[in-house]
Design an enzyme around this catalytic site. Structure first.
Site, PDB file in Angstrom:
ATOM      1  N   THR A   1      -1.795  -3.601  15.390  1.00  0.00           N
ATOM      2  CA  THR A   1      -0.921  -4.467  14.437  1.00  0.00           C
ATOM      3  C   THR A   1      -0.209  -5.333  15.352  1.00  0.00           C
ATOM      4  O   THR A   1       0.441  -4.852  16.522  1.00  0.00           O
ATOM      5  CB  THR A   1      -0.095  -3.550  13.502  1.00  0.00           C
ATOM      6  OG1 THR A   1       0.723  -3.017  14.672  1.00  0.00           O
ATOM      7  CG2 THR A   1      -0.804  -2.556  12.871  1.00  0.00           C
TER       8      THR A   1
ATOM      9  N   GLU B   1      -4.203  -1.793   9.237  1.00  0.00           N
ATOM     10  CA  GLU B   1      -4.337  -0.379   8.939  1.00  0.00           C
ATOM     11  C   GLU B   1      -5.234  -0.120   7.975  1.00  0.00           C
ATOM     12  O   GLU B   1      -5.392   0.932   7.616  1.00  0.00           O
ATOM     13  CB  GLU B   1      -2.790   0.145   8.355  1.00  0.00           C
ATOM     14  CG  GLU B   1      -1.908   0.068   9.533  1.00  0.00           C
ATOM     15  CD  GLU B   1      -0.882  -1.147   9.613  1.00  0.00           C
ATOM     16  OE1 GLU B   1      -1.666  -2.119   9.289  1.00  0.00           O
ATOM     17  OE2 GLU B   1       0.146  -1.017  10.108  1.00  0.00           O
TER      18      GLU B   1
ATOM     19  N   TRP C   1       1.558 -13.093  12.764  1.00  0.00           N
ATOM     20  CA  TRP C   1       3.212 -12.580  12.366  1.00  0.00           C
ATOM     21  C   TRP C   1       3.792 -13.351  13.637  1.00  0.00           C
ATOM     22  O   TRP C   1       3.533 -13.561  14.737  1.00  0.00           O
ATOM     23  CB  TRP C   1       3.078 -11.196  12.898  1.00  0.00           C
ATOM     24  CG  TRP C   1       2.313 -10.244  11.888  1.00  0.00           C
ATOM     25  CD1 TRP C   1       1.209  -9.776  12.035  1.00  0.00           C
ATOM     26  CD2 TRP C   1       2.917  -9.857  10.798  1.00  0.00           C
ATOM     27  NE1 TRP C   1       0.906  -8.735  10.927  1.00  0.00           N
ATOM     28  CE2 TRP C   1       2.073  -8.908  10.032  1.00  0.00           C
ATOM     29  CE3 TRP C   1       3.956 -10.019   9.757  1.00  0.00           C
ATOM     30  CZ2 TRP C   1       2.158  -8.048   8.833  1.00  0.00           C
ATOM     31  CZ3 TRP C   1       4.169  -9.422   8.712  1.00  0.00           C
ATOM     32  CH2 TRP C   1       3.339  -8.566   8.364  1.00  0.00           C
TER      33      TRP C   1
ATOM     34  N   LYS D   1       4.977 -15.336   8.665  1.00  0.00           N
ATOM     35  CA  LYS D   1       3.746 -15.425   8.977  1.00  0.00           C
ATOM     36  C   LYS D   1       3.345 -16.810   9.054  1.00  0.00           C
ATOM     37  O   LYS D   1       3.681 -17.413   8.152  1.00  0.00           O
ATOM     38  CB  LYS D   1       3.001 -14.735   7.667  1.00  0.00           C
ATOM     39  CG  LYS D   1       2.728 -13.498   7.564  1.00  0.00           C
ATOM     40  CD  LYS D   1       1.309 -13.295   7.867  1.00  0.00           C
ATOM     41  CE  LYS D   1       0.794 -11.679   8.263  1.00  0.00           C
ATOM     42  NZ  LYS D   1      -0.280 -11.441   7.605  1.00  0.00           N
TER      43      LYS D   1
HETATM   44  P1  AMP Z   1      -2.186  -7.783   9.268  1.00  0.00           P
HETATM   45  O1  AMP Z   1      -2.258  -6.052   9.481  1.00  0.00           O
HETATM   46  O2  AMP Z   1      -1.708  -8.510  10.380  1.00  0.00           O
HETATM   47  O3  AMP Z   1      -3.598  -7.981   8.772  1.00  0.00           O
HETATM   48  O4  AMP Z   1      -1.221  -8.178   8.292  1.00  0.00           O
HETATM   49  C1  AMP Z   1      -1.199  -7.594   7.076  1.00  0.00           C
HETATM   50  C2  AMP Z   1      -0.142  -8.121   6.214  1.00  0.00           C
HETATM   51  O5  AMP Z   1      -0.687  -9.332   5.819  1.00  0.00           O
HETATM   52  C3  AMP Z   1      -0.074  -7.291   4.644  1.00  0.00           C
HETATM   53  O6  AMP Z   1       0.637  -6.093   4.791  1.00  0.00           O
HETATM   54  C4  AMP Z   1       0.635  -8.445   3.699  1.00  0.00           C
HETATM   55  O7  AMP Z   1       2.071  -8.686   4.102  1.00  0.00           O
HETATM   56  C5  AMP Z   1      -0.136  -9.847   4.325  1.00  0.00           C
HETATM   57  N1  AMP Z   1      -1.184 -10.173   3.717  1.00  0.00           N
HETATM   58  C6  AMP Z   1      -2.452  -9.776   3.742  1.00  0.00           C
HETATM   59  N2  AMP Z   1      -3.255 -10.345   2.914  1.00  0.00           N
HETATM   60  C7  AMP Z   1      -2.265 -11.187   2.012  1.00  0.00           C
HETATM   61  C8  AMP Z   1      -2.541 -11.543   0.727  1.00  0.00           C
HETATM   62  N3  AMP Z   1      -3.653 -11.945   0.268  1.00  0.00           N
HETATM   63  N4  AMP Z   1      -1.465 -12.188   0.185  1.00  0.00           N
HETATM   64  C9  AMP Z   1      -0.211 -11.845   0.768  1.00  0.00           C
HETATM   65  N5  AMP Z   1       0.103 -11.315   1.821  1.00  0.00           N
HETATM   66  C10 AMP Z   1      -1.045 -11.108   2.542  1.00  0.00           C
END
Ligand code: AMP
Length: 518
Positions: free
Chosen positions: A163, A308, A422, A417
């Site tokens: 992550t 995750e 991130w 974001k």
């Molecule tokens: P990652 O592990 O880098 O893929 O990030 C995951 C995080 O991205 C999630 O916990 C959300 O906060 C955000 N995220 C992913 N998909 C969406 C979506 N469709 N709308 C809003 N936030 C999202």
């Protein structure tokens, strides 16, 4: 004989097919065995979405070793941490990342060999790498293909992705053969990504981010034509691939589509073959869903997931009863992140852990559970976000309506974001406050037309200091794309009762700062 197309760094498109690729995968598997790679060994990759990366996915996992995809956009300290934490034995690297490996090679503890994803004549001169350097194509030329794949338990790890740590170090998520296969079966379904052998599938979501959302596995399972976009993800390059390769399905974060829309508008182009496109990583704005549907006849599949969660958790597809909704109501529904796909359970709770109703209004901490939701982090024994009964606390805040559609309302933390990636505010703040003329610093995410959100750095200075001085100080300490878009000097920062900076207030106050500035 189904085709696989891939874009080269010079923009030209090459073609192969699954059977020729399988031959190369079997050769690569044999080469890895020849390098004494064993079940459970971690193999790092730093590569774009390209054919060789796809070959690595299958060859590395196929012999029971673990394909560890590394995000090259992270800043160096994190990349070094990740490689050492995973104990990668080999590193496969695209030529684009030579600078990174030259600079970090000396700090890598476990890596024995660095293999460049290129042919012999492309291996760069003047390398500054302490590990043995090998050439990928030369490796494949020198071996026969593997005849019989080894057998091992289905819970053997197949891949690994970290992550992008919001606070502290990134955390490793291991995927198993079992979890990946079940995720793949579920993801292909009509109420999920809806893919079949009639599709032409282009994963734009990078192969170093949650296995390109599992799409290379799904496409291969159903036998769809695959298109790998390589490193050029600008509007023009994406459009050319969509059209020349007759792509019917693709997936990416919202930022990619903003660039495509800009190109389409400017050049008055239409989309001919694309039927649907999955959008996730950050919330898909309503105008994007409308634009795709109304102007270009493309269905947006809004999806939510995390590193995750392998990553698919929820996918937005209408139910039978929704077919009679008005256009406006359909778009309203489509902005939600969707229902959990079969196998996944979700719930929302308040901060005390009490379950909240599925009424579409109450919002709370989002939890997720299922056979492809990770049960812990690599090398971390006391994860506070994983419960023994399988529930995982996502860190997202959401609502769930009576039909089970989930909508993200906020992020529990203040992470920024930007273009789907991130940016940790705390990391930048910590560096900023280490400057001798800075008393306090806060980084907040403010709205940005292209990247959704960008960091704005607010500083309380102890004496006169210029923006340029601070920018120069941050340079080389953080990844380029983490650099705040602007710096403001203010008299004081608001604090909570426990002395923490009240970011919520700052976010409100400066939300439109960059929009108003441009
Ligand atoms: P990652 O592990 O880098 O893929 O990030 C995951 C995080 O991205 C999630 O916990 C959300 O906060 C955000 N995220 C992913 N998909 C969406 C979506 N469709 N709308 C809003 N936030 C999202």
């Amino acid at each position: 004989n189904t085709e696989i197309s891939y874009s080269l760094p010079n923009g030209s498109i090459k073609k192969t097919n699954y059977s020729q690729t399988l031959t190369r995968i079997k050769k690569l598997a044999n080469a890895l065995l020849g390098l004494d790679i064993k079940v459970g060994d971690k193999i790092g990759t730093m590569a774009w979405s390209n054919l060789r990366h796809f070959e690595l996915y299958y060859a590395v996992s196929g012999i029971g070793s673990v394909c560890h995809t590394i995000n090259p956009r992270l800043f160096q300290e994190q990349i070094i941490f990740i490689i050492n934490d995973a104990q990668d034995k080999l590193l496969f690297i695209d030529l684009d990342f030579i600078e990174i490996i030259n600079q970090i090679s000396i700090k890598l503890k476990s890596v024995e060999k660095v293999i460049f994803l290129c042919s012999k004549n492309e291996i760069p001169k003047n390398l500054n790498i302490k590990q043995e350097v090998l050439c990928y194509e030369e490796m494949l030329e020198s071996v026969n293909k593997l005849e019989i794949w080894p057998d091992f338990p289905e819970n053997t790890a197949s891949s690994l992705c970290y992550t992008s740590g919001t606070t502290g170090n990134p955390k490793g998520v291991l995927y198993a053969h079992r979890s990946t296969i079940i995720h793949t079966l579920a993801a292909a379904n009509p109420d999920a990504l809806n893919l079949s052998s009639k599709d032409v599938v282009m994963p734009i979501a990078p192969m170093f981010h949650a296995n390109a959302w599992g799409i290379p596995y799904v496409a291969t399972m159903v036998g769809a034509k695959l298109v790998f976009p390589g490193r050029h993800l600008d509007g023009k390059s994406i459009y050319n691939l969509l059209e020349t390769e007759k792509v019917t399905f693709t997936a990416a974060v919202p930022t990619i589509w903003l660039m495509l829309f800009e190109y389409l508008e400017k050049n008055k182009k239409k989309i001919s073959y694309l039927k649907s496109c999955a959008i996730g990583g950050s919330a898909c704005p309503r105008f994007m869903i409308e634009n795709f549907s109304e102007k270009y006849g493309v269905e947006v599949i809004h999806a939510w997931g995390m590193t995750e969660t392998s990553p698919l958790g929820t996918v937005n597809k209408p139910l039978l009863k929704h077919l009679k909704l008005s256009k406006k109501e359909k778009f309203d529904l489509a902005t939600k992140q969707g229902r959990p796909i079969f196998g996944v359970d979700i719930k929302i709770t308040d901060d005390e852990g009490k379950k909240l109703p599925h009424d579409g209004k109450s919002f709370g901490n989002l939890w997720v559970k299922g056979p492809w939701i990770c049960s812990g982090y690599l090398n971390i024994s006391d994860s506070k976000t994983h419960q023994a009964d399988g529930w995982f606390l996502t860190g997202d805040v959401a609502t769930i309506d009576a039909d089970g559609y989930m909508q993200i309302t906020d992020r529990a933390k203040d992470v920024i974001k930007s273009g789907g990636e991130w940016i940790s505010t705390i990391e930048i703040e910590n560096i900023a406050v280490s400057h001798s003329k800075v008393l306090e610093a806060a980084v907040v995410g403010v709205l940005h037309k292209k990247w959704d959100e960008r960091p704005l750095l607010l500083i309380v200075a102890t004496e006169k200091v210029s923006k340029e001085e601070i920018f120069a100080y941050l340079k080389d300490k953080i990844a380029k794309w983490w650099m705040p878009d602007d710096i403001l000097f203010i008299k004081g920062l608001p604090h909570t009762a426990t002395g923490k900076i009240k970011k919520v207030n700052l976010k409100e106050q400066y939300r439109d700062y960059l929009l108003n500035k441009s």
